[in-house]
Motif scaffolding. Sequence first.
Motif, PDB file in Angstrom:
ATOM      1  N   THR A   1       0.837  -1.192   0.000  1.00  0.00           N
ATOM      2  CA  THR A   1       0.000   0.000   0.000  1.00  0.00           C
ATOM      3  C   THR A   1       0.877   1.249   0.000  1.00  0.00           C
ATOM      4  OG1 THR A   1      -1.658  -1.205   1.258  1.00  0.00           O
ATOM      5  CG2 THR A   1      -1.866   1.185   1.180  1.00  0.00           C
ATOM      6  N   PRO A   2       0.783   2.061  -1.055  1.00  0.00           N
ATOM      7  CA  PRO A   2       1.614   3.273  -1.086  1.00  0.00           C
ATOM      8  C   PRO A   2       1.083   4.332  -0.125  1.00  0.00           C
ATOM      9  CG  PRO A   2       0.204   3.189  -3.017  1.00  0.00           C
ATOM     10  CD  PRO A   2      -0.005   1.905  -2.269  1.00  0.00           C
ATOM     11  N   GLU A   3       2.007   5.119   0.410  1.00  0.00           N
ATOM     12  CA  GLU A   3       1.619   6.243   1.251  1.00  0.00           C
ATOM     13  C   GLU A   3       1.331   7.446   0.361  1.00  0.00           C
ATOM     14  OE1 GLU A   3       4.490   7.004   4.266  1.00  0.00           O
ATOM     15  OE2 GLU A   3       4.686   4.890   4.763  1.00  0.00           O
TER      16      GLU A   3
ATOM     17  N   ASP B   1       0.639   7.003  -8.457  1.00  0.00           N
ATOM     18  CA  ASP B   1       1.221   6.287  -9.585  1.00  0.00           C
ATOM     19  C   ASP B   1       1.638   4.888  -9.125  1.00  0.00           C
ATOM     20  OD1 ASP B   1       2.433   5.425 -11.862  1.00  0.00           O
ATOM     21  OD2 ASP B   1       3.884   7.069 -11.982  1.00  0.00           O
ATOM     22  N   LEU B   2       0.744   3.912  -9.331  1.00  0.00           N
ATOM     23  CA  LEU B   2       1.010   2.556  -8.879  1.00  0.00           C
ATOM     24  C   LEU B   2       2.111   1.883  -9.681  1.00  0.00           C
ATOM     25  CD1 LEU B   2      -2.593   1.299  -8.095  1.00  0.00           C
ATOM     26  CD2 LEU B   2      -0.842   2.077  -6.503  1.00  0.00           C
ATOM     27  N   VAL B   3       2.270   2.252 -10.937  1.00  0.00           N
ATOM     28  CA  VAL B   3       3.358   1.685 -11.748  1.00  0.00           C
ATOM     29  C   VAL B   3       4.703   2.121 -11.178  1.00  0.00           C
ATOM     30  CG1 VAL B   3       4.399   1.619 -14.041  1.00  0.00           C
ATOM     31  CG2 VAL B   3       1.912   1.540 -13.803  1.00  0.00           C
ATOM     32  N   ALA B   4       4.832   3.393 -10.846  1.00  0.00           N
ATOM     33  CA  ALA B   4       6.077   3.884 -10.243  1.00  0.00           C
ATOM     34  C   ALA B   4       6.283   3.265  -8.860  1.00  0.00           C
ATOM     35  CB  ALA B   4       6.048   5.408 -10.146  1.00  0.00           C
ATOM     36  N   PHE B   5       5.202   3.096  -8.101  1.00  0.00           N
ATOM     37  CA  PHE B   5       5.317   2.474  -6.787  1.00  0.00           C
ATOM     38  C   PHE B   5       5.825   1.041  -6.915  1.00  0.00           C
ATOM     39  CE2 PHE B   5       3.417  -0.132  -3.418  1.00  0.00           C
ATOM     40  CZ  PHE B   5       4.022   0.449  -2.318  1.00  0.00           C
TER      41      PHE B   5
END
Length: 105
Positions: free
Chosen positions: A7-9, A18-22
Amino acid sequence: MLCVFVTPEFNANQEKIDLVAFHAREGRNYLWAMMAFCFVALAFNFTFSGFYGSWVRDSIITITGGGLTMAAIFFQARWVQIGAAACFAALATYFLIAASTLGTA
């Protein structure tokens, strides 16, 4: 527990995540966490069934899932990442169905 790793902050003022970058930045971290869970599962299976008991039968899903996770760690191609995730999801679905029918026959 794995959700903490995937889960990104984000801040309240951010409009998009940006889930791809995460995934590019943190993917290996949560995949290694998944491998740690696989090793714990293998240790539990070995502890409660012994190597010559039903260890292999009880661990085949974990071993396969660990192999898929290792492929996702070491091969960064998008098709490998998606394929590993899809196969892992199929294994989890199979396990849930098989575990839900234990003792019903």
